[in-house]
Enzyme design. Structure first.
Site, PDB file in Angstrom:
ATOM      1  N   CYS A   1      -4.479   1.101   5.192  1.00 45.44           N
ATOM      2  CA  CYS A   1      -3.200   1.716   4.790  1.00 45.44           C
ATOM      3  C   CYS A   1      -3.115   1.873   3.278  1.00 45.44           C
ATOM      4  O   CYS A   1      -2.252   2.591   2.787  1.00 45.44           O
ATOM      5  CB  CYS A   1      -2.025   0.886   5.303  1.00 45.44           C
ATOM      6  SG  CYS A   1      -1.936  -0.754   4.568  1.00 45.44           S
TER       7      CYS A   1
ATOM      8  N   CYS B   1       0.811  -6.199   7.977  1.00 45.80           N
ATOM      9  CA  CYS B   1       1.499  -6.365   6.690  1.00 45.80           C
ATOM     10  C   CYS B   1       1.728  -7.859   6.429  1.00 45.80           C
ATOM     11  O   CYS B   1       1.609  -8.321   5.285  1.00 45.80           O
ATOM     12  CB  CYS B   1       2.828  -5.620   6.687  1.00 45.80           C
ATOM     13  SG  CYS B   1       2.750  -3.974   7.437  1.00 45.80           S
TER      14      CYS B   1
HETATM   15 FE1  FES Z   1      -0.206  -1.674   5.491  1.00 42.88          FE
HETATM   16 FE2  FES Z   1       2.321  -2.340   5.681  1.00 42.88          FE
HETATM   17  S1  FES Z   1       1.402  -0.473   6.359  1.00 42.88           S
HETATM   18  S2  FES Z   1       0.761  -3.396   4.624  1.00 42.88           S
END
Ligand code: FES
Length: 139
Positions: free
Chosen positions: A35, A104
Protein backbone atom coordinates in the site's frame (compact mmCIF):
# COMPACT_ATOMS: atom_id res chain seq x y z
CA UNK A 1 -23.29 2.43 8.73
CA UNK A 2 -19.62 3.18 8.78
CA UNK A 3 -17.09 0.43 8.25
CA UNK A 4 -15.15 1.92 11.12
CA UNK A 5 -15.84 1.95 14.84
CA UNK A 6 -16.21 5.20 16.80
CA UNK A 7 -12.82 4.57 18.39
CA UNK A 8 -11.11 4.21 15.02
CA UNK A 9 -12.74 7.45 13.84
CA UNK A 10 -11.77 9.22 17.06
CA UNK A 11 -8.11 8.17 16.83
CA UNK A 12 -8.06 9.04 13.13
CA UNK A 13 -9.55 12.48 13.69
CA UNK A 14 -7.70 13.26 16.93
CA UNK A 15 -4.58 11.14 16.84
CA UNK A 16 -2.65 11.01 20.14
CA UNK A 17 1.11 11.41 20.38
CA UNK A 18 1.72 12.71 16.87
CA UNK A 19 5.15 14.19 16.31
CA UNK A 20 8.83 13.64 16.68
CA UNK A 21 11.05 13.16 19.75
CA UNK A 22 14.23 15.02 18.91
CA UNK A 23 16.43 13.14 21.37
CA UNK A 24 14.69 9.79 21.01
CA UNK A 25 16.39 6.71 22.45
CA UNK A 26 14.96 4.55 19.70
CA UNK A 27 13.47 5.20 16.27
CA UNK A 28 11.70 2.65 14.14
CA UNK A 29 10.53 3.12 10.60
CA UNK A 30 8.54 0.54 8.73
CA UNK A 31 6.56 0.54 5.52
CA UNK A 32 4.20 -1.70 3.71
CA UNK A 33 5.39 -2.18 0.13
CA UNK A 34 1.92 -3.09 -1.13
CA UNK A 35 0.00 0.00 0.00
CA UNK A 36 3.04 2.28 0.29
CA UNK A 37 2.19 3.49 3.79
CA UNK A 38 5.05 4.44 6.10
CA UNK A 39 5.12 4.68 9.89
CA UNK A 40 7.83 6.13 12.07
CA UNK A 41 7.90 5.70 15.87
CA UNK A 42 10.09 7.48 18.41
CA UNK A 43 10.56 6.26 21.97
CA UNK A 44 12.15 7.80 25.01
CA UNK A 45 13.17 5.32 27.70
CA UNK A 46 13.76 6.06 31.36
CA UNK A 47 14.08 3.59 34.24
CA UNK A 48 13.11 0.72 31.94
CA UNK A 49 9.89 2.45 30.98
CA UNK A 50 8.55 4.04 27.83
CA UNK A 51 8.61 7.55 29.17
CA UNK A 52 7.40 9.06 25.92
CA UNK A 53 6.42 7.90 22.48
CA UNK A 54 5.52 9.79 19.34
CA UNK A 55 4.75 8.84 15.78
CA UNK A 56 4.52 10.13 12.25
CA UNK A 57 2.46 8.15 9.83
CA UNK A 58 2.25 8.75 6.13
CA UNK A 59 -0.65 6.48 5.47
CA UNK A 60 -4.29 5.58 5.50
CA UNK A 61 -6.77 6.45 8.23
CA UNK A 62 -6.44 3.03 9.83
CA UNK A 63 -2.67 3.36 9.91
CA UNK A 64 -3.06 6.67 11.74
CA UNK A 65 -5.66 5.27 14.15
CA UNK A 66 -3.60 2.16 14.91
CA UNK A 67 -0.40 4.16 15.41
CA UNK A 68 -2.24 6.47 17.77
CA UNK A 69 -3.77 3.61 19.78
CA UNK A 70 -0.48 1.68 19.85
CA UNK A 71 1.34 4.67 21.33
CA UNK A 72 -1.38 5.05 23.96
CA UNK A 73 -1.08 1.38 24.88
CA UNK A 74 2.67 1.49 25.50
CA UNK A 75 3.11 4.96 26.96
CA UNK A 76 4.32 4.71 30.55
CA UNK A 77 4.62 0.93 30.32
CA UNK A 78 7.74 -1.05 31.15
CA UNK A 79 9.90 -2.19 28.24
CA UNK A 80 8.82 -5.77 28.88
CA UNK A 81 5.15 -4.82 28.76
CA UNK A 82 5.66 -2.78 25.60
CA UNK A 83 7.33 -5.78 23.99
CA UNK A 84 4.15 -7.78 24.44
CA UNK A 85 2.04 -5.37 22.45
CA UNK A 86 0.45 -7.18 19.53
CA UNK A 87 -1.46 -5.85 16.57
CA UNK A 88 -4.38 -7.88 17.86
CA UNK A 89 -4.41 -5.90 21.11
CA UNK A 90 -4.38 -2.68 19.10
CA UNK A 91 -7.33 -3.86 16.99
CA UNK A 92 -9.23 -4.91 20.10
CA UNK A 93 -8.59 -1.58 21.78
CA UNK A 94 -10.09 0.10 18.71
CA UNK A 95 -13.15 -2.21 18.86
CA UNK A 96 -12.15 -3.80 15.57
CA UNK A 97 -10.98 -3.05 12.06
CA UNK A 98 -12.23 -4.30 8.70
CA UNK A 99 -10.35 -7.41 7.56
CA UNK A 100 -8.50 -5.67 4.76
CA UNK A 101 -7.24 -3.06 7.20
CA UNK A 102 -5.67 -5.49 9.65
CA UNK A 103 -2.29 -5.02 7.98
CA UNK A 104 -2.35 -1.38 9.14
CA UNK A 105 -2.30 -2.60 12.75
CA UNK A 106 0.58 -4.94 11.91
CA UNK A 107 2.51 -1.90 10.74
CA UNK A 108 1.92 -0.26 14.15
CA UNK A 109 3.19 -3.31 16.05
CA UNK A 110 6.21 -3.55 13.76
CA UNK A 111 7.03 0.16 14.08
CA UNK A 112 7.13 -0.14 17.88
CA UNK A 113 9.24 -3.28 17.72
CA UNK A 114 11.63 -1.59 15.27
CA UNK A 115 11.98 1.39 17.65
CA UNK A 116 12.74 -1.01 20.50
CA UNK A 117 15.33 -2.88 18.44
CA UNK A 118 16.96 0.48 17.71
CA UNK A 119 16.88 1.33 21.41
CA UNK A 120 18.59 -1.92 22.41
CA UNK A 121 21.17 -1.53 19.65
CA UNK A 122 21.98 2.04 20.60
CA UNK A 123 21.99 1.53 24.36
CA UNK A 124 24.13 -1.58 24.12
CA UNK A 125 21.80 -3.43 26.46
CA UNK A 126 21.19 -7.09 25.68
CA UNK A 127 18.43 -7.56 23.13
CA UNK A 128 15.42 -9.43 24.56
CA UNK A 129 14.99 -12.89 23.07
CA UNK A 130 11.76 -11.97 21.29
CA UNK A 131 13.42 -9.13 19.37
CA UNK A 132 16.44 -11.08 18.17
CA UNK A 133 16.24 -11.38 14.39
CA UNK A 134 13.17 -9.13 14.24
CA UNK A 135 12.03 -8.39 10.68
CA UNK A 136 9.00 -6.27 9.88
CA UNK A 137 6.18 -8.11 8.06
CA UNK A 138 6.14 -7.69 4.30
CA UNK A 139 2.39 -7.67 3.83
FE1 FES B 1 -1.66 0.07 4.26
FE2 FES B 1 -3.41 1.13 5.90
S1 FES B 1 -3.70 0.68 3.78
S2 FES B 1 -1.32 0.73 6.29
Amino acid sequence: MSLYTDKVMDHFENPRNVGVIEDADGIGEVGNPLCGDIMKMYIKVEDDRIKDVKFKTFGCGSAIATSSMATELIKGKSLDEALELTNKAVVEALDGLPARKIHCSVLAEDAIKAAMVDYYNKSGRPMPESLVGFEPHED
